[in-house]
Design a protein around this motif. Structure first.
Motif, PDB file in Angstrom:
ATOM      1  N   HIS A 264       0.814  -1.224   0.000  1.00 45.54           N
ATOM      2  CA  HIS A 264       0.000   0.000   0.000  1.00 45.54           C
ATOM      3  C   HIS A 264       0.849   1.276   0.000  1.00 45.54           C
ATOM      4  O   HIS A 264       0.300   2.366   0.192  1.00 45.54           O
ATOM      5  CB  HIS A 264      -0.939   0.004   1.210  1.00 45.54           C
ATOM      6  CG  HIS A 264      -1.930  -1.122   1.205  1.00 45.54           C
ATOM      7  ND1 HIS A 264      -2.837  -1.300   0.183  1.00 45.54           N
ATOM      8  CD2 HIS A 264      -2.136  -2.138   2.089  1.00 45.54           C
ATOM      9  CE1 HIS A 264      -3.573  -2.374   0.437  1.00 45.54           C
ATOM     10  NE2 HIS A 264      -3.165  -2.902   1.573  1.00 45.54           N
TER      11      HIS A 264
ATOM     12  N   TYR B  68       2.583   1.400   5.554  1.00 45.31           N
ATOM     13  CA  TYR B  68       1.249   1.900   5.233  1.00 45.31           C
ATOM     14  C   TYR B  68       0.213   0.771   5.379  1.00 45.31           C
ATOM     15  O   TYR B  68       0.143  -0.118   4.529  1.00 45.31           O
ATOM     16  CB  TYR B  68       1.203   2.438   3.803  1.00 45.31           C
ATOM     17  CG  TYR B  68       2.027   3.680   3.601  1.00 45.31           C
ATOM     18  CD1 TYR B  68       1.464   4.944   3.754  1.00 45.31           C
ATOM     19  CD2 TYR B  68       3.375   3.600   3.260  1.00 45.31           C
ATOM     20  CE1 TYR B  68       2.221   6.095   3.564  1.00 45.31           C
ATOM     21  CE2 TYR B  68       4.139   4.744   3.068  1.00 45.31           C
ATOM     22  CZ  TYR B  68       3.555   5.987   3.222  1.00 45.31           C
ATOM     23  OH  TYR B  68       4.304   7.122   3.039  1.00 45.31           O
TER      24      TYR B  68
ATOM     25  N   SER C 292      -3.709  -0.854   5.577  1.00 45.93           N
ATOM     26  CA  SER C 292      -5.001  -0.613   4.938  1.00 45.93           C
ATOM     27  C   SER C 292      -6.009  -0.194   6.004  1.00 45.93           C
ATOM     28  O   SER C 292      -5.785  -0.411   7.204  1.00 45.93           O
ATOM     29  CB  SER C 292      -5.488  -1.891   4.249  1.00 45.93           C
ATOM     30  OG  SER C 292      -5.830  -2.866   5.231  1.00 45.93           O
TER      31      SER C 292
ATOM     32  N   GLU D 120      -6.905  -3.108   8.185  1.00 49.71           N
ATOM     33  CA  GLU D 120      -5.840  -3.460   9.128  1.00 49.71           C
ATOM     34  C   GLU D 120      -5.805  -2.483  10.297  1.00 49.71           C
ATOM     35  O   GLU D 120      -5.575  -2.888  11.449  1.00 49.71           O
ATOM     36  CB  GLU D 120      -4.496  -3.483   8.396  1.00 49.71           C
ATOM     37  CG  GLU D 120      -4.357  -4.660   7.440  1.00 49.71           C
ATOM     38  CD  GLU D 120      -3.235  -4.506   6.434  1.00 49.71           C
ATOM     39  OE1 GLU D 120      -2.850  -5.525   5.836  1.00 49.71           O
ATOM     40  OE2 GLU D 120      -2.755  -3.370   6.229  1.00 49.71           O
TER      41      GLU D 120
ATOM     42  N   ARG E 219       1.712  -8.111   8.426  1.00 45.19           N
ATOM     43  CA  ARG E 219       1.095  -6.793   8.231  1.00 45.19           C
ATOM     44  C   ARG E 219       0.261  -6.400   9.449  1.00 45.19           C
ATOM     45  O   ARG E 219       0.287  -5.245   9.883  1.00 45.19           O
ATOM     46  CB  ARG E 219       0.253  -6.774   6.954  1.00 45.19           C
ATOM     47  CG  ARG E 219       1.074  -6.813   5.673  1.00 45.19           C
ATOM     48  CD  ARG E 219       0.200  -6.481   4.464  1.00 45.19           C
ATOM     49  NE  ARG E 219      -0.426  -5.167   4.596  1.00 45.19           N
ATOM     50  CZ  ARG E 219       0.159  -4.007   4.269  1.00 45.19           C
ATOM     51  NH1 ARG E 219       1.389  -4.003   3.780  1.00 45.19           N
ATOM     52  NH2 ARG E 219      -0.473  -2.871   4.426  1.00 45.19           N
TER      53      ARG E 219
ATOM     54  N   THR F 140       0.969  -3.170  11.846  1.00 46.03           N
ATOM     55  CA  THR F 140      -0.103  -2.195  12.087  1.00 46.03           C
ATOM     56  C   THR F 140      -0.350  -2.041  13.579  1.00 46.03           C
ATOM     57  O   THR F 140      -0.559  -0.924  14.079  1.00 46.03           O
ATOM     58  CB  THR F 140      -1.393  -2.631  11.374  1.00 46.03           C
ATOM     59  OG1 THR F 140      -1.122  -2.896   9.995  1.00 46.03           O
ATOM     60  CG2 THR F 140      -2.453  -1.553  11.467  1.00 46.03           C
TER      61      THR F 140
END
Length: 516
Positions: free
Chosen positions: A243, A331, A333, A336, A414, A418
């Protein structure tokens, strides 16, 4: 005419093999592979006709009566079919194309490399191959593929359509991607005709999670210089940066798809396709962090510390030819972000503790002591323990403590990154998790092992960098080495931890955590 009768004959696939890498991932066929396949992961298919006629030693993975029939393979069972200088030998080439097309999955690729009628002697003329049945130009194959695809009820995207007549080439290269045929949508799209960006840059980075985060630091600068940025990486690398708004296109290859000893030739071939080719592979590991077996791994300690004590991100920027700025970032989403916020405990001080990294020296043996003290003295602290499935061993004993959330092996990388981004503090050894939040405002506590402050945390913000002190008598730190075993990494016999990690006592981490 480019072809010369004095030129070496055969091994045509070697002229384009490095250009077709993005279209030959997964499981696929090398039809008419001859004495050698283009790449080891290809399934070599050949009739061995040249063995019978000329004594050429051919040992394909699958021997067939003729490559015009692929009865040995199920429909839609292959990610790609690659064929170099074969179709012109087949009388009913349209039937052969139909056969090849039907074994390819939707989304897979048909890669064809064929002699061009304007660059090679035509059938029946002096110097022509006596076994050739046809003389082709690109439009002939487009026409045939239109009929083949229409009969199969599919569509295609023509991604590559190149006449290749430089050097000793006398051919053309085409790549068809198999597509669903949707009503109202162009069935056959010539995507190769789309306008090309004015300035192109390719950043190549194969590596771990932290390596990808460090590579992302140069992307904003390239965008400011007006480049259309392609990132060449593996699926794992793409997962980390998928992303990132500074990536315009992806060049994905599977692990070991190009054998290591061929990577230099592969990179050389790809560099010709871009205005700037930036190769960051081994920019840190192997260079500033020597790999076992390399000469610099065995340099005297004082030489390694003098020559390799350079900041990783500054070095990466120099290699990329861009001014340094602290811009690496992860980055997530929106989905997330929502999952991360839901995992954090409202009203608590949420600490993400990255338990271990990818090397034996990247775990801290005082985790239990630190958590126990925090449970007694810092009642608002909640720990979220993250790592791979092997880190479950380090979580043992904390499963029933309501303020310790054992998440190792349960989150994707991920989701882990996050969670760290939205925590109140992140703690751990030098791992991708810590790299991902280097320039976030939240407080960080990092336990350095093989790197120095100059190497890693020089530019990080709101960071407590913990290292062995002179009084600890850890003479090996910083070693500036990658360790895959304990052979050159001194360890504490009781805990099995590297001496550099053993020497950083739990009280050293408690104070910055308490202050945070």
């Amino acid at each position: 005419m480019v072809w010369k009768i004095t030129d070496p004959q055969g091994d045509e696939a070697s002229k384009v093999k490095y250009l077709v890498v993005p279209y030959t991932r997964g499981v696929g066929l090398d039809l008419g592979c001859g004495p050698r396949k283009a790449f080891p992961h290809f399934i070599g298919v050949d009739s061995c006709k040249d063995t019978e006629l000329f004594g050429v030693p051919i040992r394909p993975d699958v021997k067939v009566a003729t490559c015009e029939r692929l009865d040995e393979f199920e429909p839609a069972s292959c990610d790609f079919v690659f064929s170099s200088h074969l179709l012109e030998h087949i009388e009913d080439y349209r039937a052969a194309l139909a056969e090849w097309w039907q074994v390819i999955k939707v989304g897979g690729h048909l890669v064809l490399y064929l002699p061009h009628r304007d660059l090679y002697p035509n059938v029946g003329t002096y110097g022509a191959n006596p076994d050739h049945k046809h003389d082709f130009e690109p439009v002939d194959i487009c026409s045939a593929m239109g009929d083949v695809s229409a009969a199969a009820g599919t569509g295609w995207d023509l991604l590559v359509n190149e006449v290749r007549g430089a050097g000793r080439e006398y051919s053309f290269l085409q790549v068809y991607r198999k597509a669903e045929a949707h009503p109202g949508v162009d069935r056959f799209r010539h995507l190769w005709m789309k306008p090309k960006p004015e300035k192109t840059a390719c950043v190549c980075r194969f590596g771990g999670f932290g390596d990808m985060i460090m590579a992302s630091n140069v992307l904003p600068a390239l965008k400011r210089e007006g480049f259309h940025v392609t990132l060449m990486t593996t699926p794992k690398g793409q997962d980390i940066l998928q992303h990132d708004p500074h990536v315009d296109a992806w060049f994905i290859q599977d692990d070991n798809q190009v054998p290591n000893h061929e990577l230099a030739m592969f990179w050389q071939a790809q560099a010709t396709r871009f205005d700037r080719f930036i190769n960051l592979s081994e920019s840190v590991e192997g260079t500033l962090l020597p790999i076992p077996g390399r000469a610099n791994f065995f340099w005297p300690d004082h030489i390694r510390r003098r020559e390799l004590n350079k900041n990783y991100l500054e070095w990466t920027s120099d290699l990329a030819g861009v001014p340094y700025a602290s811009e690496s970032k992860f980055y997530p989403s929106p989905a997330e972000e929502t999952r991360a916020r839901n995992r954090l405990v409202p009203g608590a001080f949420n600490v993400v503790f990255a338990l271990a990294g990818s090397s034996i020296h990247k775990f801290w043996p005082h985790m239990d002591s630190l958590i126990a003290r925090c449970m007694l003295e810092l009642p608002d602290v909640h720990f979220h323990l993250v790592g791979d499935h092997a880190c479950k061993i380090l979580e043992a004993g904390w499963e029933l403590e309501p303020r310790v959330h054992c998440l190792s092996g349960e989150l994707s990388i991920r989701d882990t990154l996050t969670l760290a981004k939205f925590a109140d503090c992140v703690l751990g050894p030098e791992t991708g998790v810590l790299n991902a939040v280097a320039f976030e405002a939240l407080p960080k506590i990092i336990l350095l092992s093989h790197s120095s402050i100059e190497n890693l945390t020089k530019h990080w913000i709101n960071t407590a960098t913990l290292t062995p002190t002179f009084a600890d008598d850890v003479k090996c730190w910083p070693c500036h080495r990658l360790h895959y075993s304990s052979e050159h990494c001194l360890q504490n016999p009781e805990t099995g931890a590297a001496l550099c990690q053993q020497a950083i006592g739990p009280e050293r981490a408690f104070e910055p955590l308490r202050r945070a």
